[in-house]
Every structure is written in C-alpha cells, then in structure tokens.
Design a protein around this motif. Structure first.
Motif, short mmCIF file in Angstrom:
data_model
loop_
_atom_site.label_atom_id
_atom_site.label_comp_id
_atom_site.label_asym_id
_atom_site.label_seq_id
_atom_site.Cartn_x
_atom_site.Cartn_y
_atom_site.Cartn_z
N ILE A 197 1.34 -7.86 4.72
CA ILE A 197 2.09 -6.78 4.07
C ILE A 197 3.47 -6.68 4.69
N ARG A 215 -7.52 2.79 -0.55
CA ARG A 215 -7.51 3.93 0.38
C ARG A 215 -6.93 5.17 -0.30
N CYS A 242 0.85 -1.20 0.00
CA CYS A 242 0.00 0.00 0.00
C CYS A 242 0.88 1.24 0.00
N ILE A 261 0.90 2.37 5.54
CA ILE A 261 0.49 1.19 6.30
C ILE A 261 -0.44 1.62 7.44
N CYS A 262 -1.64 1.04 7.47
CA CYS A 262 -2.58 1.36 8.55
C CYS A 262 -2.31 0.43 9.72
N CYS A 268 -4.81 -2.53 10.27
CA CYS A 268 -5.25 -3.21 9.06
C CYS A 268 -5.47 -4.69 9.35
N HIS A 309 -12.07 3.92 2.39
CA HIS A 309 -11.99 3.72 3.84
C HIS A 309 -11.61 5.04 4.53
N GLY A 351 -6.11 -5.85 -1.55
CA GLY A 351 -4.70 -6.21 -1.38
C GLY A 351 -4.34 -6.34 0.07
N GLY A 352 -3.44 -5.47 0.26
CA GLY A 352 -2.84 -4.30 -0.34
C GLY A 352 -3.83 -3.38 -1.05
S1 SF4 Z 1 -4.80 -2.92 2.95
FE1 SF4 Z 1 -6.00 -1.06 3.33
S2 SF4 Z 1 -6.19 -0.93 5.56
FE2 SF4 Z 1 -4.49 -2.36 5.09
S3 SF4 Z 1 -2.64 -1.10 5.13
FE3 SF4 Z 1 -3.36 -1.18 3.03
S4 SF4 Z 1 -4.63 0.66 2.81
FE4 SF4 Z 1 -4.39 0.27 4.99
#
Ligand code: SF4
Length: 644
Positions: free
Chosen positions: A370, A437, A357, A360-361, A364, A470, A405-406
C-alpha cells in the motif's frame, strides 16, 4: 534435498540486515534466521542462575560432573528417560495433570538438546547450560538473558513435577475433588460453587475492557464527534456521509495535535511519518473513537492500530526502496500465479483489485503493497483484472474467492459491482468473501444501497456473500458498527471477524470480552492470528505460548458458540496451521535472548511432504515485561511458560 554445509554458528548480522526477511533453507527445513538480541536491562543473572539450579538440583549435578557437553547430553537423555518412566509407576503420587506437564516438559527438553535442532538453529542451549554449571556465569552474563534462564527454570520445574500450575506452594498430589465424591444435588451444588467462582473471577477482568456500546463511552464519543465536526466546519449530515469522511481522512500531524492529546513518542512518529510520506491515515470516525485525554486510557488498541511507533516509522523510512521484499513476510511474491491473485490452498484464491484503504493499519501484513491512504491509482489496470479473472476460469478448483486488498469497500459501488458480476458469473465459485475493515473504521460506508447491491448476488444453494472484517478490541464496537452489521445480516449475509492477537488485546480475558461483544452485535469470531512480523512490528507481537494459554485458560470458559474462532499461525508461503494442534508444531530451541524457536509443520502434513518452517518467536520474558509496564499483574500469566 541437498544438504548445505553445517554452519559453525548462527550467522552474525549487522543492525540493518536484521530487518530483512531472513528465511533460508537448511537441511530439509526452511527457517527464520536466528537473531540473538541481548537483554535490554541489567538483571541479576547470578540470582537467576541460582534459581535455575534450585529448580532441578539433579540436572545441575549431572551437567557439572560431565566432562564435555556431549557427555552431558548423553547423561541428560538417560536422566529424562528415567524421569519419564517414573511417571508411569503406580506409587507415583503426583496428580495426573501434573504428570501430563512432566511428560510435556521432558518431550520439550529432549527436543532442545537434540543435535539436529542445534544444527538447524545454529544455537546450542545445552552448551550455555553446561558452561553455567561450570561456573562461567561472569563470562556468559552478556550473552544470555533473564528470559533464557526463566525458560529453563520453568522447564526444569516442569520436569520435576513442580510446575505450580495447580497449587502455588506444594506439589499437586493425587486426589479426587469433593464434588466427585458426592452424589446428586449435593454434588451439583458444590460443583456449581466452583463454576461460579471461575465465572465471577472472569467477570472482574471483563469489567476492565469497556466496549463502545456502554453509555459512558457513547457520551464521551458524542463530545469527540462534536469537536471533530467543529474543527472541520462540518455538520451531522456530513458525519453520516462516508464520502465526507473519505475527503477528510487525516493524513498529517496537525489535526491530531489539535484534536487529541498525544504522547511525545506518538507526536514524533506522526511528524516523521508525514514528513517522509510513510503511509498514514485515519478516518474522522475512527479518530472519534480515541479518548481525547491520555489519562482515560481505554483507547490503546485504537491508537496503536493507526499511530505508528517511532521505530516502525524509522524502519519504513530506511527500507523505503525495497519495502516490497523487506516486509512481505507471508511470501506473497512467491504465491501469486498471476498479478492480483494469491493462492495458498486448493479451493481458495485471494483477489486484490484495489490496493488502498480508508486508513492504514500499522501492522498490516500487506503494508508493503500500500503506497498511501486512498491512493488515487489504487485500482488495478483493466488488463490485469481481466487476466486475473481468466486465471480463475483456468482454475475451476477455486470455489471460494476472497476479494481484499487494500479494502475493496473503498471502491466505488459501480466498480465493485462490475468485479462481483464477473466473479459471480463463474459457475465453480460458490462463495465470495469481501475482506473489509469498513465496519470498524467507516461503518457509514455500508449504506443500505451498497448492502442491497452486495446482497443481490446471494443465491441460496449456489452463491454466498460473506463479509470478513477485523475488529481488534471491544472499544472499537460502537452503535454505528452494530447498525452496519445489522443491515448486512438482515440482507442475508454473514459477518465474520479475524482478530490479530497483539500486545494490545492479549491481556487476561481481553479477547474473551471482544468475542462476547462481537457476538452481541452479530459478528462471528473466525480466526485469531498469531501475529507474524519482523523487527518493525516486534513491539506488538505476543509469544505463541500466550495465544495457547488464552485459548485454554480464558476462551474455554465461554460457551462454544462464543469461541468460534480458531487460533492459527500463518506459515510463510504455505498458509495457516492450527495452533491448538500440538502435532503441527514443536518447540526445538531456546535462544540466549529467551526466544523460542518452533518447528511448524505445513497444513499439508500427512498429505504431502512439504518441509517444515522454523519460526523464531518473541521472548516470553520480554512480553511479560511489556505487560508489567502496562500495569498488569504478572502472576496472572504465570502458567505461560508451560504452553509449548
Ligand atoms: S489491508 Fe486491511 S489491515 Fe491492511 S491497512 Fe488496509 S484495512 Fe488495514
């Protein structure tokens, strides 16, 4: 299903093993392992115990006089039966809504003292109550928490018809409000006054949560952008180019130290994450949404989205080797029929061709998959993608494909287009959803060229393309995000939002504000997820009772077109279930630490006999304590205990 041996008591776990995914099968249910954490603060347990017995002296006498816990159970059942019958008597002058609370409280109490629920959870709340009634307060002081006692204080009040939901000082009595006793214009005026009061009360709260569309916020952020551009020696043209942002994603601590004020804990967590290569990353655009000074304080949801708490980083470091199993609380390992595909529903499949991504959330649900932000090896192998696409041919029931994904929008246009062409060519696929996102963290990525490419797949009557995004907080909604959404909508695609309900957006009317701001820019609220997680993300979690309360006391004040989201709970391995549907879950136990245990039924209920799942929630008391620490008036939340 074969029964396991009846456990004597809940398994004792050491600290490290608590972070494991502890779901196991007992009897005909699969369940989270029960974890009784001790209260964090010293509280006057004795005073709480006194309040407990004051809440329902009948129950106290009954427990005290019983010789054994089993005798107390029998007597309690008889007492609850009598109480239930009393609410059907004509001369019972409780208000009909209070009677409804009484019925619910009785139902819940019966469930909690049910032997089968004690067996399945390995805990008997009744035995704690029984021992307390015998005066064993000192012996139990360190086993039970204030949260446990407050649950029962409120439950006992509920059983008594003294919930105080409607009036704070006396029992709600039978009666018809004035406007229902009037007619015509007079009735309408009185009713309008009541509605105006509700509305103006809501407005007071909404003002607490500015969106990024407000002039003052736009001005601050212009300043933030200038500082960031100066820091990277870049220009406005760079800012509008998503590739510049991707090249300058912040992956270590120094730019943050230089550009924004951080708390000591945030600094330590970032340094530890960077040192141990815990996935971490922030786009310069998203950084510009953070207030540069801590005392402004509107950006809590934005910071917490990407700046991990220290204990989270420590747990990620401890579990580095087996993250995949430790943090996969949705059980994706067990719902993937072929690499890159997840399937939990008859008509839907998730395709995950790209596992990184733009940032990084922290919480998540796929953070175990990831490896790093903008991982250069994130694109799945051609052979894996080919096999996943073949699997779709073999499964024509799947008509709705969620590409996620990601974040697939981080892929190059030509790569994404290639995948879309393959999926769109399948005759049974009528909808492709793209989970991204980027409208929130990098709206520059949604260029007109890319949007035109996506829109070229739309065929009315045959194939829809939808963007699932999101947004978590009104403060994330900016003029740039609004412009990106507008471009998508104008190209014939819809934009939906999935919100995760966390401690960062669950204050009174905070999510109401998010819904209003989303609708104003053309995004439809779609799901509100109860946050599911384990120890590493516990501090973000909100009890189920709060999501139910928000829906009933706050969201309901909005017009239907603004509250289009459904609150849902994700049952591991099985998928979402509606939280508002009472028949799909029930409260079965209250643990000594104050956490509720819920039995969640699968979405297949009444279709197929799939076992339920026992979920251990976060204690309401702990959540309220966190809100109080954030300056909230806890009285605003006082009805939370009556949402089961
Ligand atoms: S998959 Fe979505 S929630 Fe998870 S880190 Fe990536 S953007 Fe953020």
């Amino acid at each position: 299903m074969k029964k396991e041996e009846k456990p004597e008591k809940a398994p004792v776990k050491d600290k490290a093993s608590r972070t494991l995914l502890q779901t196991r099968i007992i009897d005909d249910i699969f369940t989270d392992a029960v974890d009784s954490v001790k209260p964090r603060f010293e509280v006057d347990i004795e005073a709480y115990v006194n309040r407990l017995w004051e809440a329902n002296p009948d129950i106290f006498v009954l427990l005290k006089e019983a010789a054994t816990a089993d005798e107390a159970r029998e007597k309690l059942y008889a007492f609850l039966e009598r109480s239930e019958r009393r609410i059907f008597e004509v001369d019972n002058d409780l208000h009909i809504l209070e009677k409804s609370t009484v019925r619910e409280a009785i139902r819940v109490f019966k469930s909690i003292i049910g032997p089968v629920n004690e067996y399945r959870t390995g805990v008997s709340a009744l035995k704690f109550l029984f021992r307390l009634s015998k005066g064993e307060v000192d012996a139990l002081k360190h086993e039970i928490s204030a949260g446990f006692l407050l649950e029962f204080i409120n439950l006992f009040r509920g059983v008594n018809g003294r919930s105080n939901i409607y009036y704070e000082t006396k029992q709600a009595k039978k009666g018809i409000p004035d406007f229902l006793q009037m007619e015509g214009r007079q009735a309408s005026e009185v009713r309008a006054e009541m509605l105006n009061e509700l509305s103006s009360n809501m407005s007071k709260y909404l003002r607490k949560y500015p969106s990024g569309l407000e002039e003052e916020v736009i001005t601050w952020r212009k300043g933030n952008k200038k500082r960031i551009l100066r820091y990277f020696n870049a220009t406005d043209t760079d800012w509008n180019n998503y590739q510049w942002h991707l090249k300058h994603v912040i992956r270590d601590a120094q730019p943050l130290f230089d550009l924004i004020e951080l708390t000591e804990e945030q600094s330590d967590a970032i340094s530890l994450a960077a040192k141990n290569k815990v996935p971490f990353g922030i786009t310069p655009y998203y950084l510009s949404l953070m207030d540069n000074k801590l005392n402004i304080g509107y950006d809590h949801a934005i910071r917490s989205q990407v700046i991990p708490p220290l204990d989270y980083v420590q747990k990620m470091v401890e579990n580095r080797e087996n993250r995949g199993l430790q943090f996969d609380f949705m059980g994706e390992h067990d719902t993937s029929p072929v690499d890159l595909v997840t399937r939990r529903y008859p008509g839907i499949a998730i395709l995950k061709p790209y596992n990184t991504c733009a940032q990084i959330c922290v919480y998540c649900q796929r953070n175990w998959e990831i490896d790093q932000v903008l991982d250069p090896h994130a694109l799945a192998k051609k052979e894996q993608i080919r096999r996943a696409l073949e699997w779709m041919d073999e499964n024509p029931a799947v008509g709705d494909v969620l590409i996620t994904g990601g974040d697939p929008m981080v892929m190059r246009d030509d790569v994404l287009k290639g995948i879309l062409e393959e999926v769109a060519a399948k005759k049974h696929v009528y909808r492709i959803r793209i989970g991204t996102r980027t409208p929130v963290v990098l709206p520059q990525r949604l260029t007109q060229k890319t949007i035109d490419m996506l829109a070229s797949f739309v065929e009315y009557g045959k194939l829809q393309i939808s963007i699932i995004t999101h947004f978590e907080h009104p403060y994330e909604i900016t003029p740039e995000a609004m412009a990106a959404v507008k471009r998508i909508r104008e190209a014939g695609m819809m934009v939906y939002n999935q919100e995760v309900f966390t401690v960062e957006n669950s204050r009174r009317f905070e999510t109401v504000k998010l819904r209003l701001d989303l609708k104003s820019i053309g995004v439809d609220p779609y799901y509100t997820f109860n946050m599911k997680g384990k120890e590493e993300t516990k501090r973000y979690m909100v009890p189920i009772a709060r999501i139910l309360q928000e829906r009933k006391e706050e969201a309901r004040l909005l017009p239907g077109l603004d509250r289009t989201d459904e609150p849902v709970f994700n049952v591991p391995k099985l998928g979402k279930n509606q939280l508002m549907a009472w028949q799909d879950h029930r409260l079965v136990m209250i643990l000594p630490n104050g956490a509720r245990v819920y039995e969640f039924h699968p979405w297949e209920k009444n279709i197929q006999p799939i076992p339920p799942y026992n979920y251990v929630d976060v204690p309401i008391y702990d959540y309220l304590e966190e809100l109080a620490a954030r300056g909230e008036n806890i009285r605003d939340y006082r009805n939370i205990w009556f949402y089961y």
